[in-house]
Motif scaffolding. Structure first.
Motif, PDB file in Angstrom:
ATOM      1  N   HIS A   1       0.842  -1.235  -0.046  1.00  0.00           N
ATOM      2  CA  HIS A   1       0.074  -0.069   0.018  1.00  0.00           C
ATOM      3  C   HIS A   1       0.869   1.094   0.050  1.00  0.00           C
ATOM      4  O   HIS A   1       0.260   2.204  -0.150  1.00  0.00           O
ATOM      5  CB  HIS A   1      -0.847  -0.129   1.138  1.00  0.00           C
ATOM      6  CG  HIS A   1      -1.933  -1.136   0.945  1.00  0.00           C
ATOM      7  ND1 HIS A   1      -1.917  -2.356   1.209  1.00  0.00           N
ATOM      8  CD2 HIS A   1      -3.309  -0.883   0.380  1.00  0.00           C
ATOM      9  CE1 HIS A   1      -2.866  -3.279   0.904  1.00  0.00           C
ATOM     10  NE2 HIS A   1      -3.808  -2.507   0.340  1.00  0.00           N
TER      11      HIS A   1
ATOM     12  N   ASP B   1      -6.541  -3.187  -6.091  1.00  0.00           N
ATOM     13  CA  ASP B   1      -5.243  -3.149  -5.886  1.00  0.00           C
ATOM     14  C   ASP B   1      -4.350  -3.923  -6.786  1.00  0.00           C
ATOM     15  O   ASP B   1      -3.426  -4.473  -6.575  1.00  0.00           O
ATOM     16  CB  ASP B   1      -4.576  -3.500  -4.561  1.00  0.00           C
ATOM     17  CG  ASP B   1      -5.364  -2.343  -3.633  1.00  0.00           C
ATOM     18  OD1 ASP B   1      -5.787  -1.341  -3.994  1.00  0.00           O
ATOM     19  OD2 ASP B   1      -5.112  -2.470  -2.236  1.00  0.00           O
TER      20      ASP B   1
ATOM     21  N   GLN C   1      -0.408  -3.446  -7.725  1.00  0.00           N
ATOM     22  CA  GLN C   1       0.792  -3.640  -6.529  1.00  0.00           C
ATOM     23  C   GLN C   1       0.665  -5.015  -5.967  1.00  0.00           C
ATOM     24  O   GLN C   1       1.566  -5.239  -5.329  1.00  0.00           O
ATOM     25  CB  GLN C   1       0.289  -2.748  -5.549  1.00  0.00           C
ATOM     26  CG  GLN C   1      -0.972  -3.126  -4.399  1.00  0.00           C
ATOM     27  CD  GLN C   1      -1.490  -2.076  -3.453  1.00  0.00           C
ATOM     28  OE1 GLN C   1      -1.432  -0.872  -4.036  1.00  0.00           O
ATOM     29  NE2 GLN C   1      -2.153  -2.508  -2.592  1.00  0.00           N
TER      30      GLN C   1
HETATM   31 MN    MN Z   1      -5.234  -3.706  -0.873  1.00  0.00          MN
END
Ligand code: MN
Ligand code: PEP
Length: 366
Positions: free
Chosen positions: A205, A242, A245
């Motif tokens: 994150h 996400d 990432q």
């Molecule tokens: Mn996440």
């Protein structure tokens, strides 16, 4: 320097002695197959201690995937049963806590968007009173150390003993190198204030992208963090949250094998002596710096009296620009970063202005 490597995988709660602890798993549980397959491949690496998956996703904007909800909990029970890995899930309110406890989830975590809200944190603490379950508290999205400390204190007051903290960076406006700027100094201050709470870094994150995960993870180890939480997905590009990432379990395994772990203490006498010698030189220079700053401030005060006498303003823009330009040039000549020197010279200039303001005020009141 040769460091230790990450090879251990065991079912343990993290303590500052049992580090590093590696937590990995998808951002979100999406389907039973995705969760199980990710867990199997993560388990195979032998380098992960705890499996993570988000069931309820507090998303910044509506219309994004908000998590599968409680139907995902039995999938995680299967992961635990099949791989033996302890499971951690994010909770954002009391009803999440109750469902997780019922489902035998091993560790809970509080997300960054929840840590900002003391009412939500207190609700979670109340729901956990008398329950001996480990809990991890992420830093709030805004760079407010006291909110982070406060959330941990609320857990402590509820009687929880196994508390850890996760550093996941702080949000910023617009496109930046990091998705969430780490602001390492805040996490280090957290560690200083709460030295017995294990501190874990969440490079996923912080980075928001794959290519810099390693450098951030390594930096965390270099700063003596107690572990990492990294998002891993069997098909990262097609993850429901996400995507940018996440990394596959195999890429994760490779990354974990490359981290260099360092010890925080070296007790061999020659090593200690050399470090001691270097530190004494640093202490000497720090002393000199402070003496020089003190001299500089007395001249600033003299200039303050002079300006007052000649009815001149404290701030002289032309002079200030000259100081900045000269300092930048000097920084380049002596291999110091312009950003650092600008910060330093600003701080010194601010203090000079403050000192001259005191001179102005005192003379006025005479
Ligand atoms: Mn996440
Ligand atoms: C997550 O871990 O998937 C998550 C939502 O993290 P954060 O609370 O740090 O944004």
């Amino acid at each position: 320097m040769e460091g230790r490597s990450i090879k251990r995988a065991s079912n343990k709660w993290l303590t500052t002695e049992s580090k590093p602890v590696i937590i990995a798993g998808p951002c979100s549980a999406e389907t039973e197959e995705q969760v199980l397959e990710t867990a199997r491949r993560i388990k195979k690496s032998g380098k992960v201690d705890i499996f993570r998956a988000g069931i309820w996703k507090p998303r910044t904007r509506p219309d994004s995937f908000e998590g599968v909800g409680e139907i995902g909990l039995p999938w995680l029970q299967k992961v635990k049963w099949e791989t033996g890995l302890p499971i951690t899930v994010e909770v954002a309110k009391a009803s999440h806590v109750e469902l997780c406890l019922k489902a035998g989830i091993d560790i809970l975590w509080i997300g960054a968007r929840t840590t900002v809200n003391p009412f939500a944190v207190q609700d979670i603490a109340d729901a956990l009173a008398g329950v001996d379950i480990p809990i991890l508290v992420k830093n709030p999205i805004n760079p407010d150390l006291t909110l982070w400390l406060g959330a941990v204190e609320r857990m402590q007051k509820a009687g929880l003993k196994k508390i850890g903290a996760i550093h996941r960076g702080f949000s910023n406006l617009g496109e930046t190198y990091y998705r969430n700027t780490p602001q390492w100094q805040i996490a280090l201050e957290f560690k200083r204030m709460m030295p017995s709470i294990p501190l874990i870094c969440d490079p996923s994150h912080i980075c928001g992208r794959r290519d810099i995960l390693f450098e951030v993870g390594q930096k965390a180890f270099d700063l003596n963090y107690d572990g990492l939480m990294i998002e891993s997905h069997i098909d990262p590009d097609n993850a429901w949250s996400d995507a940018k990432q996440q990394i596959t379990p195999e890429v994760l395994q490779d990354m974990l094998s490359k981290f260099v772990l360092r010890k925080d203490f070296e007790d061999e006498a020659p090593v200690q002596n050399e470090l001691q010698y270097l530190r004494e030189r640093i202490d000497h220079i720090d002393n000199e710096l402070i003496n020089l700053l003190s001299d500089r401030m007395s001249i600033a005060r003299e200039i303050g009296s002079f300006k007052k006498e000649h009815n001149m303003t404290i701030l002289q823009l032309k002079r200030w620009n000259e100081i900045i330009n000269r300092s930048m040039k000097k920084a380049n000549n002596v291999r110091l970063s312009e950003v650092f020197i600008l910060k330093l010279i600003r701080a010194i200039h601010d203090e000079s202005i403050e000192q001259q303001s005191i001179v102005f005020r005192n003379e006025k009141s005479e």
